[in-house]
Motif scaffolding. Structure first.
Motif, PDB file in Angstrom:
ATOM      1  N   ARG A  58       0.773  -1.294   0.005  1.00  0.00           N
ATOM      2  CA  ARG A  58       0.074  -0.164   0.137  1.00  0.00           C
ATOM      3  C   ARG A  58       0.880   1.320  -0.145  1.00  0.00           C
ATOM      4  NH1 ARG A  58      -3.361  -3.000   4.206  1.00  0.00           N
ATOM      5  NH2 ARG A  58      -5.032  -4.214   2.826  1.00  0.00           N
ATOM      6  N   ILE A  59       2.059   1.496   0.715  1.00  0.00           N
ATOM      7  CA  ILE A  59       2.748   2.349   0.885  1.00  0.00           C
ATOM      8  C   ILE A  59       3.537   2.592  -0.556  1.00  0.00           C
ATOM      9  CG2 ILE A  59       4.942   3.533   2.098  1.00  0.00           C
ATOM     10  CD1 ILE A  59       3.840   2.158   4.576  1.00  0.00           C
ATOM     11  N   LYS A  60       4.000   1.510  -1.065  1.00  0.00           N
ATOM     12  CA  LYS A  60       4.387   1.571  -2.383  1.00  0.00           C
ATOM     13  C   LYS A  60       3.645   2.202  -3.421  1.00  0.00           C
ATOM     14  CE  LYS A  60       7.158  -1.391  -5.229  1.00  0.00           C
ATOM     15  NZ  LYS A  60       7.773  -2.606  -5.723  1.00  0.00           N
ATOM     16  N   THR A  61       2.272   1.764  -3.308  1.00  0.00           N
ATOM     17  CA  THR A  61       1.169   2.339  -4.375  1.00  0.00           C
ATOM     18  C   THR A  61       1.296   4.010  -4.066  1.00  0.00           C
ATOM     19  OG1 THR A  61       0.012   0.137  -4.262  1.00  0.00           O
ATOM     20  CG2 THR A  61      -1.041   1.894  -5.040  1.00  0.00           C
ATOM     21  N   ILE A  62       1.270   4.180  -2.903  1.00  0.00           N
ATOM     22  CA  ILE A  62       0.976   5.769  -2.394  1.00  0.00           C
ATOM     23  C   ILE A  62       2.029   6.584  -3.052  1.00  0.00           C
ATOM     24  CG2 ILE A  62       1.078   7.354  -0.292  1.00  0.00           C
ATOM     25  CD1 ILE A  62      -0.309   5.111   0.977  1.00  0.00           C
ATOM     26  N   GLY A  63       3.313   5.731  -2.893  1.00  0.00           N
ATOM     27  CA  GLY A  63       4.486   6.270  -3.623  1.00  0.00           C
ATOM     28  C   GLY A  63       4.236   6.585  -5.285  1.00  0.00           C
ATOM     29  N   TYR A  64       3.683   5.563  -5.793  1.00  0.00           N
ATOM     30  CA  TYR A  64       3.435   5.682  -7.492  1.00  0.00           C
ATOM     31  C   TYR A  64       2.304   6.567  -7.531  1.00  0.00           C
ATOM     32  CZ  TYR A  64       6.212   1.302  -8.476  1.00  0.00           C
ATOM     33  OH  TYR A  64       7.218   0.504  -8.658  1.00  0.00           O
ATOM     34  N   VAL A  65       1.288   6.676  -6.769  1.00  0.00           N
ATOM     35  CA  VAL A  65       0.451   7.824  -7.039  1.00  0.00           C
ATOM     36  C   VAL A  65       0.850   9.125  -6.671  1.00  0.00           C
ATOM     37  CG1 VAL A  65      -1.764   8.664  -5.770  1.00  0.00           C
ATOM     38  CG2 VAL A  65      -1.590   6.259  -6.129  1.00  0.00           C
ATOM     39  N   PHE A  66       2.015   9.244  -5.615  1.00  0.00           N
ATOM     40  CA  PHE A  66       2.279  10.612  -5.638  1.00  0.00           C
ATOM     41  C   PHE A  66       3.253  11.107  -6.761  1.00  0.00           C
ATOM     42  CE2 PHE A  66       4.404  13.606  -2.504  1.00  0.00           C
ATOM     43  CZ  PHE A  66       3.414  13.804  -1.518  1.00  0.00           C
ATOM     44  N   ILE A  67       4.261  10.059  -7.389  1.00  0.00           N
ATOM     45  CA  ILE A  67       4.785  10.299  -8.605  1.00  0.00           C
ATOM     46  C   ILE A  67       3.886  10.639  -9.662  1.00  0.00           C
ATOM     47  CG2 ILE A  67       6.427   9.495 -10.240  1.00  0.00           C
ATOM     48  CD1 ILE A  67       7.717   7.702  -8.042  1.00  0.00           C
ATOM     49  N   GLY A  68       2.797   9.671  -9.907  1.00  0.00           N
ATOM     50  CA  GLY A  68       1.801   9.743 -10.988  1.00  0.00           C
ATOM     51  C   GLY A  68       1.297  11.191 -11.001  1.00  0.00           C
ATOM     52  N   TRP A  69       0.846  11.631  -9.871  1.00  0.00           N
ATOM     53  CA  TRP A  69       0.153  12.732  -9.513  1.00  0.00           C
ATOM     54  C   TRP A  69       1.099  14.030  -9.973  1.00  0.00           C
ATOM     55  CZ3 TRP A  69      -4.727  14.747  -7.610  1.00  0.00           C
ATOM     56  CH2 TRP A  69      -4.573  16.207  -7.421  1.00  0.00           C
ATOM     57  N   HIS A  70       2.336  14.045  -9.518  1.00  0.00           N
ATOM     58  CA  HIS A  70       3.407  15.171  -9.953  1.00  0.00           C
ATOM     59  C   HIS A  70       3.773  15.132 -11.376  1.00  0.00           C
ATOM     60  CE1 HIS A  70       3.412  15.453  -5.471  1.00  0.00           C
ATOM     61  NE2 HIS A  70       3.421  16.769  -5.992  1.00  0.00           N
ATOM     62  N   ILE A  71       3.401  13.856 -12.251  1.00  0.00           N
ATOM     63  CA  ILE A  71       3.567  14.029 -13.712  1.00  0.00           C
ATOM     64  C   ILE A  71       2.599  14.261 -14.636  1.00  0.00           C
ATOM     65  CG2 ILE A  71       4.487  12.418 -15.487  1.00  0.00           C
ATOM     66  CD1 ILE A  71       6.598  10.971 -13.542  1.00  0.00           C
ATOM     67  N   ILE A  72       1.471  13.529 -14.047  1.00  0.00           N
ATOM     68  CA  ILE A  72       0.199  13.641 -14.734  1.00  0.00           C
ATOM     69  C   ILE A  72      -0.404  14.969 -14.816  1.00  0.00           C
ATOM     70  CG2 ILE A  72      -2.253  12.942 -15.062  1.00  0.00           C
ATOM     71  CD1 ILE A  72      -1.090  10.029 -14.225  1.00  0.00           C
ATOM     72  N   TYR A  73      -0.388  15.705 -13.516  1.00  0.00           N
ATOM     73  CA  TYR A  73      -1.111  16.912 -13.477  1.00  0.00           C
ATOM     74  C   TYR A  73      -0.648  18.023 -14.321  1.00  0.00           C
ATOM     75  CZ  TYR A  73      -3.684  20.884 -11.308  1.00  0.00           C
ATOM     76  OH  TYR A  73      -4.620  21.651 -10.848  1.00  0.00           O
ATOM     77  N   PRO A  74       0.905  18.145 -14.254  1.00  0.00           N
ATOM     78  CA  PRO A  74       1.504  19.270 -15.310  1.00  0.00           C
ATOM     79  C   PRO A  74       1.313  18.968 -16.589  1.00  0.00           C
ATOM     80  CG  PRO A  74       3.145  18.461 -13.696  1.00  0.00           C
ATOM     81  CD  PRO A  74       2.024  17.638 -13.480  1.00  0.00           C
ATOM     82  N   LEU A  75       1.190  17.586 -16.818  1.00  0.00           N
ATOM     83  CA  LEU A  75       1.004  17.317 -18.382  1.00  0.00           C
ATOM     84  C   LEU A  75      -0.595  17.865 -18.867  1.00  0.00           C
ATOM     85  CD1 LEU A  75       2.730  13.725 -18.822  1.00  0.00           C
ATOM     86  CD2 LEU A  75       3.359  15.853 -20.068  1.00  0.00           C
ATOM     87  N   LEU A  76      -1.367  17.268 -17.957  1.00  0.00           N
ATOM     88  CA  LEU A  76      -2.829  17.473 -18.237  1.00  0.00           C
ATOM     89  C   LEU A  76      -2.940  19.253 -18.143  1.00  0.00           C
ATOM     90  CD1 LEU A  76      -4.860  15.030 -16.114  1.00  0.00           C
ATOM     91  CD2 LEU A  76      -4.683  15.125 -18.649  1.00  0.00           C
ATOM     92  N   GLN A  77      -2.307  19.824 -17.277  1.00  0.00           N
ATOM     93  CA  GLN A  77      -2.183  21.427 -17.379  1.00  0.00           C
ATOM     94  C   GLN A  77      -1.754  22.024 -18.535  1.00  0.00           C
ATOM     95  OE1 GLN A  77      -0.221  22.616 -13.816  1.00  0.00           O
ATOM     96  NE2 GLN A  77      -2.147  23.206 -13.100  1.00  0.00           N
ATOM     97  N   TYR A  78      -0.641  21.295 -19.283  1.00  0.00           N
ATOM     98  CA  TYR A  78      -0.019  21.665 -20.183  1.00  0.00           C
ATOM     99  C   TYR A  78      -1.037  21.483 -21.371  1.00  0.00           C
ATOM    100  CZ  TYR A  78       3.588  22.287 -23.986  1.00  0.00           C
ATOM    101  OH  TYR A  78       3.892  22.735 -25.239  1.00  0.00           O
ATOM    102  N   PHE A  79      -1.264  20.347 -21.642  1.00  0.00           N
ATOM    103  CA  PHE A  79      -2.174  20.219 -22.965  1.00  0.00           C
ATOM    104  C   PHE A  79      -3.277  20.591 -22.841  1.00  0.00           C
ATOM    105  CE2 PHE A  79       1.335  16.676 -23.189  1.00  0.00           C
ATOM    106  CZ  PHE A  79       1.658  16.915 -24.460  1.00  0.00           C
ATOM    107  N   GLY A  80      -4.105  20.620 -21.740  1.00  0.00           N
ATOM    108  CA  GLY A  80      -5.206  21.399 -21.573  1.00  0.00           C
ATOM    109  C   GLY A  80      -4.994  22.775 -21.602  1.00  0.00           C
ATOM    110  N   GLY A  81      -3.997  23.552 -21.514  1.00  0.00           N
ATOM    111  CA  GLY A  81      -3.707  24.780 -21.580  1.00  0.00           C
ATOM    112  C   GLY A  81      -3.796  25.097 -22.966  1.00  0.00           C
TER     113      GLY A  81
END
Lengths: 71, 215
Positions: free
Chosen positions: B138-161
């Motif tokens: 579970r902790i490992k998955t939280i780590g992946y979610v953390f990384i995913g969030w910090h990569i996916i969000y800027p990408l969505l912001q960029y392409f969305g923008g």
């Protein structure tokens, strides 16, 4: 082929005409832990446990532990 | 675990539960609300007042034509430049509105997934099973979610923008907007650190298992 340590608890209990509950009361080990030993699921046994079992069953560690081949 | 820590874990779990149910409700209601509000927006762009927060980079020029401004920063009298949340208001179409709602929904689901792992982790701690092997996962998955969030969000912001700006236009009366991309390296690093720590817990769980089978 590998080797495992088998605990001859069943045999010794029969020989001493003692139940697992009685042994549990004498040595102060929970039934759950004795069951782990009996089923061969234990990964290790403390010297203090071995001494207590040997005293309760009036035997030597060698009578309790047996090297067995598997597979 | 001491009584105080257990009580604290219960409080945190209750707090996570409240957030969880509130977010589940929001995740269900959000798309419906976005569509209903979108449909009820006035057809005249001047009256739309969409108030869409978007992360963009901007350049504001002095009294020069936008065409000039795009050619060279220095020659065009650049006044202000920067990156930040820009509120798009009366957009020509409602694409920006729906896109912004979709980005929020996607990020909401990622957050919910991380929150679910957190809830399971705390439930396990409260039950006194801190060293369960599943907790390491579970902790490992939280780590992946953390990384995913910090990569996916800027990408969505960029392409969305980018899509939004294609829709509304990049240059408006001396203001030049660009889609912005800003990666939070610290957040990604923290995610990797969490994954490493999950490995420590896995080792601890393994020792605990070994210990539990020592009679």
């Amino acid at each position: 082929m590998s080797r495992i340590i088998k605990i001859n608890l069943d045999l010794l209990l029969v020989q001493r005409k003692m139940s697992l509950t009685e042994l549990s009361n004498i040595v102060g080990i929970t039934m759950a832990n004795l069951s782990i030993l009996k089923r061969g699921k234990a990964r290790a046994i403390r010297f203090s446990t071995l001494v207590a079992l040997c005293e309760a069953l009036d035997c030597e560690p060698g009578d309790l532990l047996q090297l067995e081949e598997t597979g | 675990m001491s009584t105080t820590e257990n009580r604290l874990a219960r409080i945190v779990k209750r707090f996570l539960d409240i957030i969880w149910y509130a977010l589940i409700f929001t995740a269900v209601v959000w798309p419906i609300a976005v569509i209903i509000i979108g449909l009820s927006k006035p057809s005249d762009p001047a009256e739309r007042h969409a108030d869409i927060d978007t992360f963009l980079s901007f350049k504001i020029y002095s009294d020069v034509s936008t065409e000039l401004a795009t050619q060279s920063e220095n020659a065009a009298g650049l006044l202000i430049r920067g990156k930040g949340m820009v509120q798009l208001n009366n957009t020509p179409s409602l694409l920006a509105w729906y896109l912004s709602g979709a980005i929020t929904e996607i990020m909401g689901f990622i957050f919910l997934f991380g929150l679910l792992q957190m809830r399971r982790l705390f439930a396990s701690v409260i039950k006194g099973e801190s060293f369960a092997r599943e907790n390491a996962g579970r902790i490992k998955t939280i780590g992946y979610v953390f990384i995913g969030w910090h990569i996916i969000y800027p990408l969505l912001q960029y392409f969305g923008g980018r899509i939004m700006l294609n829709d509304i236009g990049f240059n408006v009366q001396g203001i030049h907007l660009h889609p912005a991309f800003e990666l939070n390296v610290g957040g990604i690093f923290a995610g990797f650190a969490i994954i490493v720590l999950s490995g420590v817990l896995r080792e601890a769980a393994s020792i605990h298992h070994e210990q539990s089978l020592t009679v």
